[in-house]
Enzyme design. Structure first.
Site, PDB file in Angstrom:
ATOM      1  N   GLY A  46      31.918  26.456   9.172  1.00 42.71           N
ATOM      2  CA  GLY A  46      31.913  24.998   9.260  1.00 42.71           C
ATOM      3  C   GLY A  46      31.217  24.307   8.109  1.00 42.71           C
ATOM      4  CG  HIS A  47      27.440  23.716   5.612  1.00 37.29           C
ATOM      5  ND1 HIS A  47      26.891  24.085   4.408  1.00 37.29           N
ATOM      6  CD2 HIS A  47      27.008  22.467   5.847  1.00 37.29           C
ATOM      7  CE1 HIS A  47      26.127  23.117   3.942  1.00 37.29           C
ATOM      8  NE2 HIS A  47      26.183  22.121   4.805  1.00 37.29           N
ATOM      9  CG  PHE A  48      31.233  22.161   3.230  1.00 34.14           C
ATOM     10  CD1 PHE A  48      31.135  21.093   4.104  1.00 34.14           C
ATOM     11  CD2 PHE A  48      30.215  22.375   2.314  1.00 34.14           C
ATOM     12  CE1 PHE A  48      30.039  20.218   4.040  1.00 34.14           C
ATOM     13  CE2 PHE A  48      29.127  21.517   2.248  1.00 34.14           C
ATOM     14  CZ  PHE A  48      29.030  20.438   3.109  1.00 34.14           C
ATOM     15  CB  VAL A  53      27.519  25.295   0.339  1.00 36.78           C
ATOM     16  CG1 VAL A  53      26.117  25.021  -0.168  1.00 36.78           C
ATOM     17  CG2 VAL A  53      28.545  25.060  -0.767  1.00 36.78           C
TER      18      VAL A  53
END
Length: 145
Positions: A46-48, A53
């Protein structure tokens, strides 16, 4: 310290244990630890999704865990079910470069002082010899009661 000894000191477990190994430790002074950053980390989905990252807050948490190991080794303590190591403050946090899958984070913490049970550290995270994150952290050990 290999991962088995790290687990004796830190109460964290998957997915929140962010120290894989301690490279060196001079109780009362400084510690260097390692976190291997892999694409399998749960936060990367989810990041990203199209540009993974490592979240800065998790780099800070990894540094706090390294600092906890330094404190516990300095005080000759192991975390038990009756105490908790709390992160109580942060100053001068700077994020200088993204941390990506495949990076090896070298976590460095140096004790600046200890007063009335509050420990203050200067911390740095490096990748390939370059500082990616730095801050000053404050932590304490408290009874659960």
């Amino acid at each position: 310290m290999d991962i088995h000894e790290v687990l004796k000191y830190l109460p964290h477990r998957y997915p929140f244990l962010l120290v894989d190994r301690v490279l060196s430790c001079e109780p009362g002074k400084t510690i260097s630890a390692l976190k291997n950053v892999t694409i399998n980390e749960p936060f990367f989905s989810g990041h990203f999704p199209h540009h993974p990252v490592m979240p800065g807050v998790l780099i800070i948490e990894a540094l706090a865990q390294a600092a906890a190991l330094l404190t516990l080794k300095t005080a000759n303590l192991q975390t038990d079910e009756n105490s908790v190591y709390y992160f109580v403050g942060i100053d001068r946090a700077r994020f200088k470069k993204p941390v990506l899958p495949g990076d090896q984070l070298i976590l460095r913490a140096t004790i600046l002082r200890e007063r009335i049970g509050i420990w203050k550290y200067s911390v740095k995270a490096e990748v390939d010899g370059r500082v990616v994150t730095e801050a000053e952290l404050m932590c304490t050990i408290r009874s659960k009661e």
